[in-house]
Design an enzyme around this catalytic site. Structure first.
Site, mmCIF file in Angstrom:
data_model
loop_
_atom_site.group_PDB
_atom_site.id
_atom_site.type_symbol
_atom_site.label_atom_id
_atom_site.label_comp_id
_atom_site.label_asym_id
_atom_site.label_seq_id
_atom_site.Cartn_x
_atom_site.Cartn_y
_atom_site.Cartn_z
ATOM 1 N N LYS A 78 -4.899 37.393 -35.698
ATOM 2 C CA LYS A 78 -3.542 37.278 -35.169
ATOM 3 C C LYS A 78 -2.674 38.479 -35.565
ATOM 4 O O LYS A 78 -3.125 39.411 -36.196
ATOM 5 C CB LYS A 78 -2.928 35.958 -35.645
ATOM 6 C CG LYS A 78 -3.738 34.728 -35.215
ATOM 7 C CD LYS A 78 -3.908 34.663 -33.711
ATOM 8 C CE LYS A 78 -4.380 33.313 -33.199
ATOM 9 N NZ LYS A 78 -5.655 32.837 -33.744
HETATM 10 C C1 LIG Z 1 -3.377 29.264 -29.219
HETATM 11 C C2 LIG Z 1 -3.925 28.890 -30.557
HETATM 12 N N1 LIG Z 1 -3.529 27.748 -31.113
HETATM 13 C C3 LIG Z 1 -3.985 27.360 -32.313
HETATM 14 C C4 LIG Z 1 -4.885 28.133 -33.024
HETATM 15 C C5 LIG Z 1 -5.403 27.639 -34.339
HETATM 16 O O1 LIG Z 1 -5.013 28.431 -35.390
HETATM 17 P P1 LIG Z 1 -5.853 28.492 -36.747
HETATM 18 O O2 LIG Z 1 -7.125 29.207 -36.455
HETATM 19 O O3 LIG Z 1 -4.951 29.276 -37.675
HETATM 20 O O4 LIG Z 1 -6.057 27.110 -37.201
HETATM 21 C C6 LIG Z 1 -5.311 29.339 -32.488
HETATM 22 C C7 LIG Z 1 -6.255 30.199 -33.250
HETATM 23 O O5 LIG Z 1 -7.227 30.664 -32.784
HETATM 24 C C8 LIG Z 1 -4.835 29.721 -31.218
HETATM 25 O O6 LIG Z 1 -5.233 30.868 -30.647
#
Ligand SMILES: Cc1ncc(COP(=O)(O)O)c(C=O)c1O
Length: 403
Positions: free
Chosen positions: A206
């Site tokens: 990210k």
């Molecule tokens: C749109 C979206 N929502 C939620 C997530 C989940 O985040 P995390 O990997 O930090 O749990 C991601 C991560 O890939 C994402 O791209």
């Protein structure tokens, strides 16, 4: 002749020389010595978790986004869970979301026993369509969970208005899954101030990372307090604030805490957020300039007034001008040393969702998916890297031009 080369060159897949000898990843963290030193300092300190670096990071995130509060979580997924709980979602309730996202978005609706209802996306930017949202509203709708796909925040005011205009609509919480969009703005307003609750992911792919990590941004004091409790077993006082052994668990919560080690990395990264964003925007601009009018590629639209954070740049292949499908282009690009990816398999097409919600169809998301490719984009890249990606795209689309 669809590509932009005059003489086709042998693809790496067929034994030719690849554009790059080492794979250019589609995403990568940008970690420097100051980050490493900040983490080392946290490791040498008393508090590895529940210490002072977490609130310090939260204050930094709030200042960077303009939200009154940032509450850190152990992942974006945990933060999404916090947001769906805070929205009051439960069994019998519905939340409207997009099929063009990572499964974590709609899974957070399932965690609380509520039902996700999908609304199709817009054809030009693949953001959830306000008309689709209006059509999906029922008397059970309690939340809209939109996604700032690829770093581009949708028009949250339009989404709010779409819900309000739907017959039978009750009060609805607007949640932004801003996992892709830290630092983006819409009409000068920053992500973190556009929805009732804004969720960030701080995964290494990210805009900014804490390793694993996430956060919920909100302007409401009461919601921030509940989020802090929710991520700490539902216990009303945090460890550092206790005077003796007593504590009170007042609701069911989880251990979704971010560690101080991770928060130290986050605070150090935050000092370079503007730099990261500027680099991403400059790389995106170069892609958009170099790929404008490419005969085999459609670029994403950017709505007026939006300055995306460019988590990634997606293209859609003009399959009518190619002799192969997206999978063949994906494989050929990888062989050229370009780490393309695909975001996303529409959520309703995953087996888990197909079994539970059979017969769903979202034609815009499904048609886009067949043509989608994500191009490498991260703050460690240079314009020369972009030029390599463009060269590989030219090479591959020329070799696979429809005759
Ligand atoms: C749109 C979206 N929502 C939620 C997530 C989940 O985040 P995390 O990997 O930090 O749990 C991601 C991560 O890939 C994402 O791209």
């Amino acid at each position: 002749m669809v590509g932009r080369r005059t003489a086709p060159v042998r693809l790496a897949l067929d034994g030719g020389t690849p554009v790059r000898s080492e794979m250019l990843p589609y995403a990568h963290q940008t970690v420097n010595e100051a980050d490493i030193e900040a983490v080392a300092e946290a490791l040498r300190s008393v508090w590895l978790t529940t210490g002072p670096r977490v609130p310090e990071f939260e204050r930094g995130l709030a200042a960077a986004t303009g939200a009154r509060h940032a509450v850190a979580f152990s992942s974006g997924t945990a933060a999404l869970h916090g947001a769906t709980v805070l929205a009051g979602l439960g069994p019998g309730d519905e939340a409207i979301t997009t099929p063009m996202t990572f499964v974590a978005t709609s899974n957070a609706v399932l965690y609380v026993g509520a039902t996700p209802r999908f609304a199709d996306v817009r054809a030009d930017d693949l953001l959830i369509s306000p008309d689709g949202v209006a059509a999906a509203v029922t008397a059970r709708t309690r939340a809209v969970l939109a996604v700032d796909y690829a770093g581009h925040p949708p028009d949250y005011d339009a989404l709010r208005a779409a819900v309000a205009s739907a017959p039978g609509a009750g009060p609805v919480t607007l949640i932004a899954d801003a996992s892709h969009s830290l630092g983006a703005t819409r009409d000068g307003r920053r992500v973190g101030t556009l929805a009732d609750l804004t969720v960030l992911s701080l995964h290494p792919a990210k805009i900014l990372t804490t390793g694993e990590g996430g956060a919920v941004l909100t302007d409401r004091d009461d919601l921030a307090e509940r989020l802090r409790r929710f991520r700490n077993h539902g216990i009303s006082s945090e460890l550092a604030a206790r005077r003796d052994w007593t504590y009170a668990m007042v609701e069911l919560g989880y251990n979704y805490r971010l560690t101080d080690v991770a928060a130290a990395l986050g605070s150090s990264q935050l000092t370079r957020l503007d730099e990261f964003l500027a680099r991403r925007r400059s790389l995106a601009e170069r892609y958009r300039t170099r790929l404008a009018d490419h005969p085999a590629i459609d670029l994403p639209a950017v709505a007026p007034g939006v300055d995306p954070a460019w988590h990634f740049l997606f293209i859609r292949l003009r399959l009518d001008r190619l002799s192969v499908d997206r999978g063949a282009v994906y494989r050929a690009m990888r062989a050229e040393g370009i780490g393309v990816n695909v975001h996303y398999i529409p959520v309703h097409q995953h087996p888990y969702y197909r079994e539970r919600y059979p017969g769903l169809s979202f034609p815009v998301a499904e048609a886009a998916y067949e043509r989608l490719l994500t191009l490498p984009l991260h703050a460690g890249m240079t314009h020369r890297d972009v030029d390599d990606v463009v060269a590989a795209l030219d090479k591959v689309t020329t070799a696979y031009a429809a005759s």
